[in-house]
Scaffold this motif. Sequence first.
Motif, PDB file in Angstrom:
ATOM      1  N   LEU A   1      13.669 -24.062 -65.395  1.00 19.51           N
ATOM      2  CA  LEU A   1      12.935 -25.294 -65.677  1.00 19.51           C
ATOM      3  C   LEU A   1      12.670 -25.456 -67.165  1.00 19.51           C
ATOM      4  O   LEU A   1      12.378 -26.553 -67.637  1.00 19.51           O
ATOM      5  CB  LEU A   1      11.589 -25.272 -64.937  1.00 19.51           C
ATOM      6  N   ILE A   2      12.748 -24.366 -67.898  1.00 17.37           N
ATOM      7  CA  ILE A   2      12.321 -24.376 -69.303  1.00 17.37           C
ATOM      8  C   ILE A   2      13.441 -23.881 -70.214  1.00 17.37           C
ATOM      9  O   ILE A   2      14.341 -23.164 -69.779  1.00 17.37           O
ATOM     10  CB  ILE A   2      11.068 -23.493 -69.503  1.00 17.37           C
ATOM     11  N   SER A   3      13.366 -24.285 -71.467  1.00 16.53           N
ATOM     12  CA  SER A   3      14.315 -23.843 -72.491  1.00 16.53           C
ATOM     13  C   SER A   3      13.571 -23.054 -73.560  1.00 16.53           C
ATOM     14  O   SER A   3      12.446 -23.404 -73.933  1.00 16.53           O
ATOM     15  CB  SER A   3      14.997 -25.049 -73.141  1.00 16.53           C
ATOM     16  N   TRP A   4      14.211 -22.016 -74.051  1.00 15.09           N
ATOM     17  CA  TRP A   4      13.666 -21.273 -75.180  1.00 15.09           C
ATOM     18  C   TRP A   4      13.982 -22.018 -76.472  1.00 15.09           C
ATOM     19  O   TRP A   4      15.088 -22.556 -76.630  1.00 15.09           O
ATOM     20  CB  TRP A   4      14.294 -19.883 -75.250  1.00 15.09           C
ATOM     21  N   PRO A   5      13.073 -22.029 -77.424  1.00 15.08           N
ATOM     22  CA  PRO A   5      13.384 -22.625 -78.727  1.00 15.08           C
ATOM     23  C   PRO A   5      14.288 -21.693 -79.539  1.00 15.08           C
ATOM     24  O   PRO A   5      14.319 -20.483 -79.315  1.00 15.08           O
ATOM     25  CB  PRO A   5      12.010 -22.763 -79.387  1.00 15.08           C
TER      26      PRO A   5
ATOM     27  N   GLU B   1       8.771 -12.474 -74.619  1.00 18.29           N
ATOM     28  CA  GLU B   1       8.702 -12.659 -73.171  1.00 18.29           C
ATOM     29  C   GLU B   1       7.272 -12.532 -72.663  1.00 18.29           C
ATOM     30  O   GLU B   1       6.869 -13.249 -71.731  1.00 18.29           O
ATOM     31  CB  GLU B   1       9.627 -11.657 -72.474  1.00 18.29           C
ATOM     32  N   THR B   2       6.492 -11.648 -73.248  1.00 16.30           N
ATOM     33  CA  THR B   2       5.092 -11.510 -72.836  1.00 16.30           C
ATOM     34  C   THR B   2       4.304 -12.770 -73.160  1.00 16.30           C
ATOM     35  O   THR B   2       3.484 -13.235 -72.362  1.00 16.30           O
ATOM     36  CB  THR B   2       4.445 -10.301 -73.518  1.00 16.30           C
ATOM     37  N   ALA B   3       4.543 -13.341 -74.335  1.00 14.27           N
ATOM     38  CA  ALA B   3       3.842 -14.574 -74.706  1.00 14.27           C
ATOM     39  C   ALA B   3       4.165 -15.697 -73.727  1.00 14.27           C
ATOM     40  O   ALA B   3       3.282 -16.450 -73.306  1.00 14.27           O
ATOM     41  CB  ALA B   3       4.210 -14.977 -76.128  1.00 14.27           C
ATOM     42  N   LEU B   4       5.450 -15.814 -73.341  1.00 16.59           N
ATOM     43  CA  LEU B   4       5.836 -16.864 -72.399  1.00 16.59           C
ATOM     44  C   LEU B   4       5.235 -16.610 -71.026  1.00 16.59           C
ATOM     45  O   LEU B   4       4.618 -17.512 -70.429  1.00 16.59           O
ATOM     46  CB  LEU B   4       7.352 -16.939 -72.300  1.00 16.59           C
TER      47      LEU B   4
ATOM     48  N   PRO C   1      -2.363 -19.550 -74.596  1.00 10.88           N
ATOM     49  CA  PRO C   1      -1.742 -20.699 -75.268  1.00 10.88           C
ATOM     50  C   PRO C   1      -0.224 -20.726 -75.138  1.00 10.88           C
ATOM     51  O   PRO C   1       0.431 -19.678 -75.092  1.00 10.88           O
ATOM     52  CB  PRO C   1      -2.176 -20.514 -76.723  1.00 10.88           C
ATOM     53  N   VAL C   2       0.324 -21.932 -75.099  1.00  5.98           N
ATOM     54  CA  VAL C   2       1.768 -22.114 -75.020  1.00  5.98           C
ATOM     55  C   VAL C   2       2.401 -21.643 -76.332  1.00  5.98           C
ATOM     56  O   VAL C   2       1.983 -22.078 -77.410  1.00  5.98           O
ATOM     57  CB  VAL C   2       2.115 -23.594 -74.766  1.00  5.98           C
ATOM     58  N   PRO C   3       3.390 -20.747 -76.280  1.00  5.58           N
ATOM     59  CA  PRO C   3       4.029 -20.288 -77.521  1.00  5.58           C
ATOM     60  C   PRO C   3       4.688 -21.444 -78.271  1.00  5.58           C
ATOM     61  O   PRO C   3       5.132 -22.424 -77.670  1.00  5.58           O
ATOM     62  CB  PRO C   3       5.081 -19.275 -77.028  1.00  5.58           C
ATOM     63  N   GLU C   4       4.762 -21.300 -79.562  1.00  2.61           N
ATOM     64  CA  GLU C   4       5.322 -22.336 -80.414  1.00  2.61           C
ATOM     65  C   GLU C   4       6.764 -22.658 -80.028  1.00  2.61           C
ATOM     66  O   GLU C   4       7.570 -21.759 -79.773  1.00  2.61           O
ATOM     67  CB  GLU C   4       5.286 -21.867 -81.881  1.00  2.61           C
TER      68      GLU C   4
ATOM     69  N   ARG D   1       5.619 -14.854 -81.869  1.00  4.74           N
ATOM     70  CA  ARG D   1       5.939 -16.267 -82.031  1.00  4.74           C
ATOM     71  C   ARG D   1       4.688 -17.119 -81.754  1.00  4.74           C
ATOM     72  O   ARG D   1       4.026 -16.951 -80.745  1.00  4.74           O
ATOM     73  CB  ARG D   1       7.044 -16.668 -81.053  1.00  4.74           C
ATOM     74  N   GLY D   2       4.390 -18.021 -82.647  1.00  5.50           N
ATOM     75  CA  GLY D   2       3.261 -18.915 -82.433  1.00  5.50           C
ATOM     76  C   GLY D   2       1.977 -18.424 -83.036  1.00  5.50           C
ATOM     77  O   GLY D   2       0.971 -19.125 -83.043  1.00  5.50           O
TER      78      GLY D   2
END
Length: 480
Positions: A151-155, A329-332, A341-344, A475-476
């Motif tokens: 469902l999601i894409s990595w930046p 991966e932990t942040a996501l 919070p949603v990672p940048e 990240r973020g």
Amino acid sequence: MNETPRLGIGIGWRPEIAGAVEELPGVDWVEAVAENLCPGHLPESLVRLRERGVTVVPHGVSLGLGGADRPDPRRLADLAERAEALGSPLVTEHIAFVRAGGERTASPALEAGHLLPVPRTRDALRVLCENVRIAQDALPVPLAVENIAALISWPDEEMSEGRFLAELVERTGVRLLIDVANLHTNHVNRGEDPARALDELPVEAIAYVHVAGGIERDGVWHDTHAHPVTRPVLDVLAELRSRVAPPGVLLERDDDFPPAAELAGELTLIRETLWAGDPAPVRDSVTVRPSSVRSPAPAPTALVRSPAPAAEEASGAGEAARQRLALAETALLSALVAGTPVPEGFDRRRLGVQSRALAAKRAGVVAKVAPELPGILGDGFRPAFLAYAARRPMRGGYRRDALDFAEALLTEGRPGDPAARRRLSLWWRERAATRPPRRPVRLASAARAALAQGLTRVAHSRPFRTPDGAREWPRGASGS
């Protein structure tokens, strides 16, 4: 690469449709979820199928080959044991991560309860290649890995899906399990062209193909495995067939099982798609044989893989890549299951969709593994569980999740109905402890939950040192 065993036309074996699978005409092989099988006590239906010469392939869902940690030796041993018990010509797993956190990030271990996409970066590829090699060395038969739906894409990704898979095969010699429904999912959800992916990946490495159904809601494709196969998915199968005759094709269905006649109809659609326009070669590759004359699958052959690049094997570089991947991966995962919070760089709305989907899946699976809970809580089960899931990530499997949910309710003095609360207390006591949680236990549980949430937040706001001594931030986050 050595020749892949010819499998034919198959269907995913599930206990709910075991009888129907045995009766379906023209089924050459079946695939069973490895974690749901006990080698010493195989389901009688699978035993009967094997006695008829039907090949059974174990399909793993919990290794997490795309995770930052190396594969768990116990999980690998379990998968190997199932392959040997079933006499399988190969085993399969996913290019995904399913857990994160832990020692590498100094944060609580988190379980997704779902297959999540890895970033298509050089770091992730380096880690994945090593993890695949470890799995190959531990398994008695060849390994094939599956592309997943997302469902999601990595930046800031560095490769397309096809290029990522091609490099994985080149470096490890691993086979591919190509799910055409997942290619369609990624087309809708991430704007990725299935034809381009098929052009870029090494089709000669394909071990077999998955076909499954799903549904589109609000512009998002949900790969449910609980709906009929759609025409766009069959069109992707036709695209693949125009490039190669796949050694095997399998229909997956995991929920809302239809009558046997509908399953047979979907298998017919798959055959017609494969045969359209070029029937003779396809019939040779995916022959439908009468059960009485089926022959055993060919013996597995050794995989050929390229030596790992020296730079990739350097422990410092490899460990640094694992560390960076672990934090990402932990942040996501923490944003998806723990409300951090949603990672940048991620799409906030799409992460919300994924988060709700994960919670809904948890509720559905817990209701299946612990059916007494919906019986005790009635219509209040689902809203109560979703509220619990919003603040309590999984810390183990689904059975552990069911026990944790029941304990959380009892800790809060719920449910309000005394009779229901007594039934829930008895259910919990029989499975988890000698007595239901009293006030000291409730206070300790609340303290543990608060500490876990705090540690997860801290993990995303502090720097770490890579093995070469560099100071980096997740990240973020930003550091002074």
